[in-house]
Design an enzyme around this catalytic site. Structure first.
Site, PDB file in Angstrom:
ATOM      1  N   ARG A  72      13.788  -6.946  18.453  1.00  0.00           N
ATOM      2  CA  ARG A  72      12.675  -7.272  18.120  1.00  0.00           C
ATOM      3  C   ARG A  72      11.174  -6.569  18.416  1.00  0.00           C
ATOM      4  O   ARG A  72      10.192  -6.622  17.474  1.00  0.00           O
ATOM      5  CB  ARG A  72      12.422  -8.844  18.302  1.00  0.00           C
ATOM      6  CG  ARG A  72      11.743  -9.551  17.185  1.00  0.00           C
ATOM      7  CD  ARG A  72      11.356 -11.077  17.711  1.00  0.00           C
ATOM      8  NE  ARG A  72      12.535 -11.809  18.270  1.00  0.00           N
ATOM      9  CZ  ARG A  72      12.581 -12.286  19.643  1.00  0.00           C
ATOM     10  NH1 ARG A  72      11.432 -12.109  20.340  1.00  0.00           N
ATOM     11  NH2 ARG A  72      13.425 -12.918  19.974  1.00  0.00           N
ATOM     12  N   TYR A 126      -7.025 -11.964  -2.382  1.00  0.00           N
ATOM     13  CA  TYR A 126      -5.691 -11.898  -3.200  1.00  0.00           C
ATOM     14  C   TYR A 126      -5.351 -13.596  -3.063  1.00  0.00           C
ATOM     15  O   TYR A 126      -5.498 -14.114  -2.264  1.00  0.00           O
ATOM     16  CB  TYR A 126      -5.060 -11.342  -2.304  1.00  0.00           C
ATOM     17  CG  TYR A 126      -3.587 -10.889  -2.699  1.00  0.00           C
ATOM     18  CD1 TYR A 126      -3.010 -10.390  -3.841  1.00  0.00           C
ATOM     19  CD2 TYR A 126      -2.283 -11.274  -1.688  1.00  0.00           C
ATOM     20  CE1 TYR A 126      -1.613 -10.026  -4.072  1.00  0.00           C
ATOM     21  CE2 TYR A 126      -1.051 -10.903  -1.922  1.00  0.00           C
ATOM     22  CZ  TYR A 126      -0.672 -10.600  -3.135  1.00  0.00           C
ATOM     23  OH  TYR A 126       0.607 -10.313  -3.251  1.00  0.00           O
ATOM     24  N   ASP A 198      -8.608  -6.587   4.264  1.00  0.00           N
ATOM     25  CA  ASP A 198      -7.696  -6.357   3.327  1.00  0.00           C
ATOM     26  C   ASP A 198      -7.966  -4.848   2.820  1.00  0.00           C
ATOM     27  O   ASP A 198      -8.873  -4.930   1.921  1.00  0.00           O
ATOM     28  CB  ASP A 198      -7.175  -7.286   2.310  1.00  0.00           C
ATOM     29  CG  ASP A 198      -5.912  -7.059   1.718  1.00  0.00           C
ATOM     30  OD1 ASP A 198      -5.692  -5.832   1.553  1.00  0.00           O
ATOM     31  OD2 ASP A 198      -5.159  -8.068   1.128  1.00  0.00           O
ATOM     32  N   LYS A 223       2.605  -1.291  -1.100  1.00  0.00           N
ATOM     33  CA  LYS A 223       2.035  -0.339  -2.070  1.00  0.00           C
ATOM     34  C   LYS A 223       1.687   1.044  -1.841  1.00  0.00           C
ATOM     35  O   LYS A 223       2.720   1.470  -2.060  1.00  0.00           O
ATOM     36  CB  LYS A 223       0.444  -1.150  -2.265  1.00  0.00           C
ATOM     37  CG  LYS A 223       0.133  -2.733  -2.228  1.00  0.00           C
ATOM     38  CD  LYS A 223       1.131  -3.274  -3.521  1.00  0.00           C
ATOM     39  CE  LYS A 223       1.235  -4.780  -3.590  1.00  0.00           C
ATOM     40  NZ  LYS A 223       0.246  -5.604  -3.358  1.00  0.00           N
TER      41      LYS A 223
HETATM   42  C1  LIG Z   1       0.124  -6.882  -2.726  1.00  0.00           C
HETATM   43  C2  LIG Z   1      -0.928  -7.218  -1.914  1.00  0.00           C
HETATM   44  C3  LIG Z   1      -0.781  -8.201  -0.623  1.00  0.00           C
HETATM   45  C4  LIG Z   1       0.598  -8.576  -0.221  1.00  0.00           C
HETATM   46  O1  LIG Z   1       1.446  -7.768  -0.053  1.00  0.00           O
HETATM   47  P1  LIG Z   1       2.972  -8.035  -0.063  1.00  0.00           P
HETATM   48  O2  LIG Z   1       3.558  -6.923   0.627  1.00  0.00           O
HETATM   49  O3  LIG Z   1       3.359  -8.235  -1.360  1.00  0.00           O
HETATM   50  O4  LIG Z   1       3.294  -9.331   0.655  1.00  0.00           O
HETATM   51  C5  LIG Z   1      -1.872  -8.269  -0.013  1.00  0.00           C
HETATM   52  N1  LIG Z   1      -2.974  -7.850  -0.236  1.00  0.00           N
HETATM   53  C6  LIG Z   1      -3.325  -7.140  -1.562  1.00  0.00           C
HETATM   54  C7  LIG Z   1      -4.763  -6.728  -2.051  1.00  0.00           C
HETATM   55  C8  LIG Z   1      -2.298  -6.879  -2.264  1.00  0.00           C
HETATM   56  O5  LIG Z   1      -2.429  -6.391  -3.549  1.00  0.00           O
END
Ligand SMILES: *Cc1c(COP(=O)(O)O)cnc(C)c1O
Length: 407
Positions: A72, A126, A198, A223
């Site tokens: 972990r 988001y 974010d 992403k």
């Molecule tokens: C896709 C996304 C997330 C979440 O990511 P996941 O890996 O899909 O959980 C968070 N913030 C933004 C701006 C996103 O586009």
């Protein structure tokens, strides 16, 4: 020292002993001889049990990143990726990995909040981030106040007795307002509040969050870091003040990332420099073309002067990525569905940041509580991939030509 508590020390960085450019850090960040031996990429170390030589070694071991202890706590595969991401955020001291971007967001929030606190959350966040605030945080006795993404330093007027943290997302999901991140962080610091950002759209390549004053910088690595639409992964990078609490909270929640996923993400990361520049160029080409089409009312793209908060993008960002939206001039949601269905080069689906182009119908109805965004018609979000932009434009042209005619 564990990975998180030191500065990025890839072998490249150690050898040169000087500050290196972004692309050099993207290429060899996190690569250490003791982890990779003689190969270029850190091998996939899968582990639950870590074996110790004897009881004395077992007793002497500490559960910390960068040290073999238990699965972990990670293995060189995950440490190397975390180390590389830390190296991309100047003035940060450590990074933790999570099984998704949403997991990274929720653990970051749990790191800083206590019952009775108020959280200031950007209204353009988001959707799953909002959902966490409105359900789990609410149950835990944390209240959320949504604020205008364009509040800037004026956010000070919203700060009350119990306000503890400010969450930012810049640009905002779906509508792409750019926030005055340094301005908000300066106010937060003065008032003793913690800031979380974010940073998924820009990545540290286009916006250095920690240097801008953010305490905890969050990425959905799913992403652009992964970049190939095949892995879910998230990260939080912290400054010196918040790193110990982030590490402790993540550990307490049992959060960890799979070494196979970390391997793929590290492999994706190495080409982030060229991919993101190409996404940027292709997206600008498509967006500029879209802006001139009679069926399009507006293009919501941070690099465009009429995008709300564009002046902050110009001041703070090194570039723009491949994700933006456009507003259709009139028409119904059914017209929009026909438009998207008739695209051939664009896929239809959630997520973005991979090499391929995607189109998504998006609706703001349930997503805003503090501000309103008026639109002239339905909204479409595009992720522009690495295809030839002429092909994407041709595809959009044939689909738009029929827009609203019911053909
Ligand atoms: C896709 C996304 C997330 C979440 O990511 P996941 O890996 O899909 O959980 C968070 N913030 C933004 C701006 C996103 O586009």
């Amino acid at each position: 020292m564990g990975v998180g508590s030191g500065h990025p020390q890839s072998d490249g960085a150690r050898m040169s002993g000087k500050k290196r450019g972004l692309n050099s850090r993207i290429v060899d960040g996190g690569r250490r001889k003791e982890w990779t031996q003689h190969v270029v990429n850190p091998p996939v170390y899968r582990a639950s049990t870590i074996l110790f030589d004897d009881v004395a070694a077992l007793n002497a071991a500490k559960p910390r990143d960068g040290t073999f202890y238990y699965g972990r706590q990670g293995t060189p595969t995950t440490w190397a990726l975390a180390d590389a991401l830390t190296g991309l955020e100047p003035e940060s001291v450590g990074t933790r990995l999570y099984c998704s971007g949403v997991a990274a967001i929720t653990v970051a929030l749990m790191t800083v909040l206590r019952p009775g606190d108020e959280l200031l959350m950007v209204d353009s966040a988001y959707q799953p981030t909002r959902m966490f605030c409105d359900t789990v945080l609410k149950r835990m006795g944390v209240s959320t106040r949504y604020y205008d993404p364009l509040a800037g330093a004026g956010i000070e007027a919203l700060i009350g007795e119990s306000t503890r943290a400010i969450f930012l997302e810049s640009p905002g999901s779906l509508t792409f307002e750019i926030q005055d991140v340094p301005g908000i962080c300066a106010v937060a610091r003065e008032r003793g509040l913690v800031t979380l950002l974010d940073n998924t759209w820009a990545t540290p390549m286009f916006f250095e969050a920690i240097r801008a004053g953010v305490d905890l910088s969050i990425l959905a690595c799913t992403k652009y870091v992964v970049g190939h639409s095949d892995v879910m992964l998230g990260s939080v990078t912290a400054n010196a003040q918040w790193w110990p609490r982030l590490e402790q909270t993540s550990r307490a929640f049992g959060q960890c990332a799979s070494p196979d996923d970390a391997y793929l993400a590290a492999r994706g990361l190495r080409t982030l420099g060229v991919r993101l520049r190409q996404h940027e160029q292709n997206a600008l080409e498509v967006a500029r073309w879209l802006e001139r089409q009679p069926q399009v009312a507006r293009v919501l793209h941070p690099a465009f002067p009429d995008c709300p908060g564009h002046e902050y993008w110009k001041r703070d960002f090194r570039g723009s990525s491949g994700l933006f939206s456009f507003v259709l001039k009139g028409g119904t949601n059914e017209d929009r569905a026909r438009l998207i269905d008739s695209l051939e080069q664009f896929g239809i689906g959630y997520s973005w940041g991979g090499f391929e182009s995607l189109a998504l119908p998006v609706d703001l109805d349930q997503l805003r509580t503090a501000t309103r965004v008026e639109t002239e018609g339905p909204l479409v979000r595009l992720h522009i991939g690495l295809e030839d932009p002429e092909d994407l434009i041709e595809d959009l042209a044939q689909a738009l030509a029929r827009y609203g005619t019911g053909a």
